[in-house]
Design a protein around this motif. Sequence first.
Motif, PDB file in Angstrom:
ATOM      1  N   ASP A 129      26.008  14.182  27.216  1.00  0.00           N
ATOM      2  CA  ASP A 129      25.042  13.757  26.206  1.00  0.00           C
ATOM      3  C   ASP A 129      25.621  12.738  25.225  1.00  0.00           C
ATOM      4  O   ASP A 129      24.952  12.351  24.265  1.00  0.00           O
ATOM      5  N   ASP A 130      26.858  12.270  25.462  1.00  0.00           N
ATOM      6  CA  ASP A 130      27.403  11.162  24.668  1.00  0.00           C
ATOM      7  C   ASP A 130      26.607   9.899  24.994  1.00  0.00           C
ATOM      8  O   ASP A 130      26.085   9.730  26.103  1.00  0.00           O
ATOM      9  N   THR A 131      26.564   9.002  24.034  1.00  0.00           N
ATOM     10  CA  THR A 131      25.791   7.768  24.238  1.00  0.00           C
ATOM     11  C   THR A 131      26.661   6.674  24.863  1.00  0.00           C
ATOM     12  O   THR A 131      27.892   6.777  24.898  1.00  0.00           O
ATOM     13  N   ILE A 132      25.990   5.642  25.306  1.00  0.00           N
ATOM     14  CA  ILE A 132      26.711   4.479  25.838  1.00  0.00           C
ATOM     15  C   ILE A 132      27.573   3.875  24.733  1.00  0.00           C
ATOM     16  O   ILE A 132      28.666   3.381  24.991  1.00  0.00           O
ATOM     17  N   GLN A 133      27.096   3.966  23.487  1.00  0.00           N
ATOM     18  CA  GLN A 133      27.880   3.458  22.366  1.00  0.00           C
ATOM     19  C   GLN A 133      29.219   4.174  22.277  1.00  0.00           C
ATOM     20  O   GLN A 133      30.243   3.550  22.006  1.00  0.00           O
ATOM     21  N   THR A 134      29.249   5.463  22.544  1.00  0.00           N
ATOM     22  CA  THR A 134      30.503   6.218  22.521  1.00  0.00           C
ATOM     23  C   THR A 134      31.448   5.684  23.595  1.00  0.00           C
ATOM     24  O   THR A 134      32.646   5.498  23.357  1.00  0.00           O
ATOM     25  N   ILE A 193      26.557  -2.532  31.745  1.00  0.00           N
ATOM     26  CA  ILE A 193      26.318  -1.442  30.807  1.00  0.00           C
ATOM     27  C   ILE A 193      26.185  -1.969  29.378  1.00  0.00           C
ATOM     28  O   ILE A 193      25.441  -1.412  28.573  1.00  0.00           O
ATOM     29  N   THR A 194      26.873  -3.060  29.058  1.00  0.00           N
ATOM     30  CA  THR A 194      26.809  -3.595  27.689  1.00  0.00           C
ATOM     31  C   THR A 194      25.417  -4.130  27.363  1.00  0.00           C
ATOM     32  O   THR A 194      25.102  -4.318  26.187  1.00  0.00           O
ATOM     33  N   GLN A 195      24.589  -4.366  28.370  1.00  0.00           N
ATOM     34  CA  GLN A 195      23.237  -4.876  28.146  1.00  0.00           C
ATOM     35  C   GLN A 195      22.211  -3.758  27.983  1.00  0.00           C
ATOM     36  O   GLN A 195      21.069  -4.005  27.627  1.00  0.00           O
ATOM     37  N   LEU A 196      22.620  -2.523  28.268  1.00  0.00           N
ATOM     38  CA  LEU A 196      21.702  -1.380  28.156  1.00  0.00           C
ATOM     39  C   LEU A 196      21.561  -0.959  26.705  1.00  0.00           C
ATOM     40  O   LEU A 196      22.377  -1.307  25.852  1.00  0.00           O
ATOM     41  N   ASP A 197      20.542  -0.146  26.455  1.00  0.00           N
ATOM     42  CA  ASP A 197      20.340   0.425  25.124  1.00  0.00           C
ATOM     43  C   ASP A 197      21.507   1.352  24.821  1.00  0.00           C
ATOM     44  O   ASP A 197      21.790   2.281  25.568  1.00  0.00           O
ATOM     45  N   GLU A 198      22.198   1.095  23.714  1.00  0.00           N
ATOM     46  CA  GLU A 198      23.412   1.832  23.388  1.00  0.00           C
ATOM     47  C   GLU A 198      23.130   3.277  22.992  1.00  0.00           C
ATOM     48  O   GLU A 198      24.041   4.096  22.937  1.00  0.00           O
ATOM     49  N   SER A 199      21.872   3.609  22.720  1.00  0.00           N
ATOM     50  CA  SER A 199      21.543   4.983  22.336  1.00  0.00           C
ATOM     51  C   SER A 199      21.252   5.868  23.554  1.00  0.00           C
ATOM     52  O   SER A 199      21.075   7.073  23.410  1.00  0.00           O
ATOM     53  N   LEU A 200      21.220   5.287  24.750  1.00  0.00           N
ATOM     54  CA  LEU A 200      21.027   6.085  25.974  1.00  0.00           C
ATOM     55  C   LEU A 200      22.213   7.024  26.171  1.00  0.00           C
ATOM     56  O   LEU A 200      23.353   6.661  25.894  1.00  0.00           O
ATOM     57  N   THR A 201      21.923   8.206  26.683  1.00  0.00           N
ATOM     58  CA  THR A 201      23.029   9.116  27.003  1.00  0.00           C
ATOM     59  C   THR A 201      23.618   8.704  28.338  1.00  0.00           C
ATOM     60  O   THR A 201      22.979   7.999  29.132  1.00  0.00           O
ATOM     61  N   LEU A 202      24.832   9.163  28.591  1.00  0.00           N
ATOM     62  CA  LEU A 202      25.474   8.834  29.871  1.00  0.00           C
ATOM     63  C   LEU A 202      24.670   9.413  31.018  1.00  0.00           C
ATOM     64  O   LEU A 202      24.549   8.803  32.083  1.00  0.00           O
ATOM     65  N   GLU A 203      24.110  10.595  30.821  1.00  0.00           N
ATOM     66  CA  GLU A 203      23.313  11.233  31.866  1.00  0.00           C
ATOM     67  C   GLU A 203      22.054  10.419  32.161  1.00  0.00           C
ATOM     68  O   GLU A 203      21.731  10.169  33.323  1.00  0.00           O
TER      69      GLU A 203
END
Length: 184
Positions: free
Chosen positions: A128-133, A159-169
């Motif tokens: 549940d960590d975000t892409i930002q993490t 991945i850098t183009q995705l929404d940074e608030s998305l979870t890894l899952e």
Amino acid sequence: MTRLIHSVEIFQEQQAADISEEQERTNREMIKQQQDADYEESLAADKAKAEIQREEEAKRQAVLEVELQKQREEERLRQEEEDAKKAIQRTVSRSLAVEPPEDATYPISVIRFRVKGGDIINRRFRADDTIQTLLNFLITKGFHTEEYKVLTTYPRRDITQLDESLTLESARLFPQETLILEEK
């Protein structure tokens, strides 16, 4: 009368010799004057050439000084940028959560990062960590997102183009994924 004619002949011979000597002296004087004039002209040309060389050298020195100033400014800007990156790294590393243990009871995503030179960095994240993490972790390792793209292997996504608030899952980086870091 013979003596008189003889005296006139001697006088004329002497006069011809004197005229010849005078012409030779005049020719020598003209040659000397011409040589002096050529020397002065050559000296003036050498002075002009030396002046041109001094001016060109002064121009080269000015250009070198400008280039040196540009290099110093670029180095200063590079150093400031590097200092800013290090400050960001320190700040991000303080806020980054501790790596979860292998035997954690919550879902874990294992990410392998392939970096330039063929090195591999392994890290566990909570699902549940975000892409930002994930991106913050890369920043702590010196891989800033302004300089690197983070790509999945298949299908190839940045991945850098995705929404940074998305979870890894939710970004389909669970339970494990290999990501490739490429310079932009």
